[in-house]
Design an enzyme around this catalytic site. Sequence first.
Site, short mmCIF file in Angstrom:
data_model
loop_
_atom_site.label_atom_id
_atom_site.label_comp_id
_atom_site.label_asym_id
_atom_site.label_seq_id
_atom_site.Cartn_x
_atom_site.Cartn_y
_atom_site.Cartn_z
N GLY A 1 29.68 16.53 -12.73
CA GLY A 1 28.74 16.75 -13.82
C GLY A 1 27.95 18.01 -13.57
CB SER B 1 25.42 8.33 -14.40
OG SER B 1 26.15 9.45 -13.91
CG HIS C 1 15.76 4.68 -12.37
ND1 HIS C 1 14.60 5.26 -11.90
CD2 HIS C 1 16.42 5.66 -13.06
CE1 HIS C 1 14.57 6.53 -12.28
NE2 HIS C 1 15.64 6.80 -12.98
#
Length: 429
Positions: free
Chosen positions: A127, A238, A294
């Site tokens: 990425g 991600s 998270h």
Amino acid sequence: MLTAADVEAAGGKLILAAGDRLTPLARDRARELGIVVEAAGSSSGASTPSALPTRTSAPVVKSPVAAPAPAPVSAARPATPVAPPAARGSRPLVLPPSGALYRRNALGPSAQPSRAVDRRPKAGVVGAGHVGAMTALRLAESDLFSEVALVDVVPGLAAGLALDMWHGAGLYGFSTRLSGSDDLVALAGAEYIVITAGKPRQPGMSRTDLTAVNAEIMTSVCRGIRTHAPNSTLVIVSNPLEEMTHLAAQQTGFPEERVLGMAGVLDSARFCALVGLTGKARPQEVRAVALGSHGPEMVIPLSQAFVGDRPIESMFDAETLEALVERARESGGEVVKLLQKGSAYFSPAESAVTMVRAMVRDSGEVIAACVRSRGAYGAVDTRVGLPVRLHRRGLKEIVPLALRPAEQQALQDAAARIAARIAELPVPC
């Protein structure tokens, strides 16, 4: 390679021996002085193709005072005495370096120093968006790696960014090579891979809004990693973090200790930074650990938070501390709202690199990471943020902390809600 100094010492004529070359500045100087340059053995006054081009500018005006023409000087024997060179064909004549040597595409020294085998590990980043690019740069800056390979599906993107970063290697002071590709085969041999691939959050979106699209991307990436880098350890960035970490472990089939999620390091750092905004401490003086998810189920146990050696609860009232915890929990969304397009990348990249550095250095420091709980802290068996130590192959151990009953209960509740979301993940084709 003959320089301007050799031209000036030659007098009226410079004879080039076989294999001799002039630097661009030497050619310019010869024109200015009106010096004839010819190859050894050529007829007098006839310049060779390797000598000067035909004059196109006005001739140089010479002094009216007549002077005796100096004897020609061989290019192989400059006026300044030098040690006699080795026989032709064994080692070429080496002249003192000139600043002009590297001007206008002049040839530099051909001999390259031999290099020892680089035994530093190779790292990869999947990425090449903001988080991925910054992660690759910070990994390279650490100089802990022989190579950092950046991969992105957009043709040329990763290669262009990697080249741009490498251009600054001398300025940054690192020797780590950087490469870029649109093919996951570039990850071959990588020991550590950070996965940042996926759609970023936009204003008004929660992390879980990204589940379907990023699950498809994660599945494809992890199948490629399983093929090309089967011995690597993964750090997942991600979103949604816990779900993507679970999916990465599932799709690679890697041992659970080699698939880690980056969340706790970032959330802990955000809390410490927010404490720093109060003016009562610098961020680096604050010690705290963010566990759970998270997201909404983030748990920051205040019993484990300190400023220097002082418990943080002795410095702030309960209301202020609750506000700090809540703002840390929502910090990612706050950044997204301010940016209006895209999401945070400086601190997420540094957090991922912190985890990789801890593994490479086998530092033994306690950090927070998303790992498989296996019942630790009474939590259900799922992927959840816990205090851990890492080593070169990933997770070394889950570290027991003396949490208060309410803090432990909050952690167990977070794990249960994460497990429920993971159970709802679509089954990959």
